[in-house]
Design an enzyme around this catalytic site. Sequence first.
Site, mmCIF file in Angstrom:
data_model
loop_
_atom_site.group_PDB
_atom_site.id
_atom_site.type_symbol
_atom_site.label_atom_id
_atom_site.label_comp_id
_atom_site.label_asym_id
_atom_site.label_seq_id
_atom_site.Cartn_x
_atom_site.Cartn_y
_atom_site.Cartn_z
ATOM 1 N N ASN A 150 0.803 -1.229 0.000
ATOM 2 C CA ASN A 150 0.000 0.000 0.000
ATOM 3 C C ASN A 150 0.835 1.278 0.000
ATOM 4 O O ASN A 150 0.474 2.264 -0.637
ATOM 5 C CB ASN A 150 -1.002 0.002 1.162
ATOM 6 C CG ASN A 150 -0.338 -0.101 2.511
ATOM 7 O OD1 ASN A 150 0.779 -0.590 2.638
ATOM 8 N ND2 ASN A 150 -1.033 0.353 3.544
ATOM 9 N N CYS A 282 -3.336 1.246 7.003
ATOM 10 C CA CYS A 282 -3.441 0.664 8.340
ATOM 11 C C CYS A 282 -4.013 1.637 9.363
ATOM 12 O O CYS A 282 -4.594 1.223 10.358
ATOM 13 C CB CYS A 282 -2.075 0.161 8.801
ATOM 14 S SG CYS A 282 -0.751 1.382 8.669
ATOM 15 N N GLU A 454 9.058 3.206 14.456
ATOM 16 C CA GLU A 454 9.851 3.618 13.305
ATOM 17 C C GLU A 454 10.145 5.108 13.405
ATOM 18 O O GLU A 454 9.426 5.851 14.064
ATOM 19 C CB GLU A 454 9.082 3.388 12.001
ATOM 20 C CG GLU A 454 8.707 1.956 11.705
ATOM 21 C CD GLU A 454 7.857 1.853 10.460
ATOM 22 O OE1 GLU A 454 7.426 2.901 9.922
ATOM 23 O OE2 GLU A 454 7.612 0.728 10.002
#
Length: 481
Positions: A150, A282, A454
């Site tokens: 995605n 997400c 992240e």
Amino acid sequence: MKNIDHWIGGARVAPGSGAYFDDLNPVDDSLYAMVAAGTSDDVNSAVEAGVAAFRMHRNLPAAVREGWMFKAAEIMERDVAKFQEVLIDEVGSPVAKAGFETRFAIGFLRAAAGVPRRVRGETIPSDTPGRFSMSLRQAVGVVAGITPFNVPLIKGIKQSAMALATGNAFVLLPSEAAPRLADLLADLWREAGVPDGLFNIVYGNGAEIGDALTGHANVAAITFTGSSRVGKHIAGIAARNLKKYTLELGGKSPLIVCADADLEKAVGAALFSIFMFQGQVCMGASRIYVERSIFDDFAKAFAAAASKAKMGDLREPTTMLGPIISERQRDRVRSHVDDARAKGAEVLAGAEWTGNCCSATVLRGVTADMTVYYEETFGPVTSLYPFDTLEEAIELANDTEYGLSASIFTRDLDKALRFAHEAESGMVHINAPTLHDEPHVPFGGTKASGFGREGTEADLEIMTEWKWVTIQSATANPSGH
């Protein structure tokens, strides 16, 4: 159409098996590329190339790695149209979303340019007289990255740039649905000056070769973006082999609209939060909770806005909804909506298909016995629920196995801050969409939505390893006497 081979040791390498798989354009499922079907032997070759390159180049100055980041950003700016074309044709990105991805990737590269000079430790007071004590951060070696379809450019750049900036080698296993985008990254890093073997790509079915990569004895760290089911499997592999890892997984993100909210802004944010890239995100706001006194007004306005969300030409800037990535995922979207309808949910907008595109779908009256209530649809589908008190809204928002992103719209700072503190979510946005990311923030979720974070700061935890070093003065007595 083109053939795409592995990128190993600075060269394109045909698959050891000689087999290739089809990469399809999701608009019409036409053949877009033929892609090397990797084997465990191909994975091993890529990892070993990374090991050799890491050993050869591990002591490169920070300035050299900094230069790769700046150069890569310049190249991507020059070739931005090429990257956007692949995002449009390979994964069905509307041009607005493709533009967002390229802008983010360029920004991340520039932010990552500062990372090599931040890989530093500290001096530490020692209890031993005459002893100099310090800590160092050192690269871990070979980092394995697995990226989704995605946002293949965002994730591919995030993972590879941080691995390279911190002095590691990197092996990428991209989604089977986005190999051509990964192939562009090989050219990007090569032109940016990254030595052969520090960046490698193996293509193939993750279910078949993923374990060969994540479980490889010479892979020191893993960074994965994908489903919660696969993430849990990777966590088990990492734990058994004592590897560092981060997981960015699924979500069922709530968006709360209080009665005192700016209704127009809340509707616009909700529209973006769930229908951007046809809901294949997400962080998508697949659960929208609205205070009962404004529920009908919000539902009417939101359904009207959703019905105007444009499908069609992906290169038209006003197009919001493109194709769902695969027939398997289309069946999932259909089954979630059909199950909700059969059990009594009301469709306020959408639930119509044009080719491989599903219109923006808004459901009302969804109950806990419906699949869509708890499960992530990963499509342009959201459900509206009324609430009476903030306490109830928080309880409903937290009633999920996921915890990635959450949002609240209110003019009341006390309500906003309470929600920010009590929401079981890795990220909370106040008066803003559930969708947001920046290069330097600690991006990630809790519960089944992930493990670790992240970002240019947070990634240092898995991309580097602490080492404690002491130097004892030759004239001092280490016993202290």
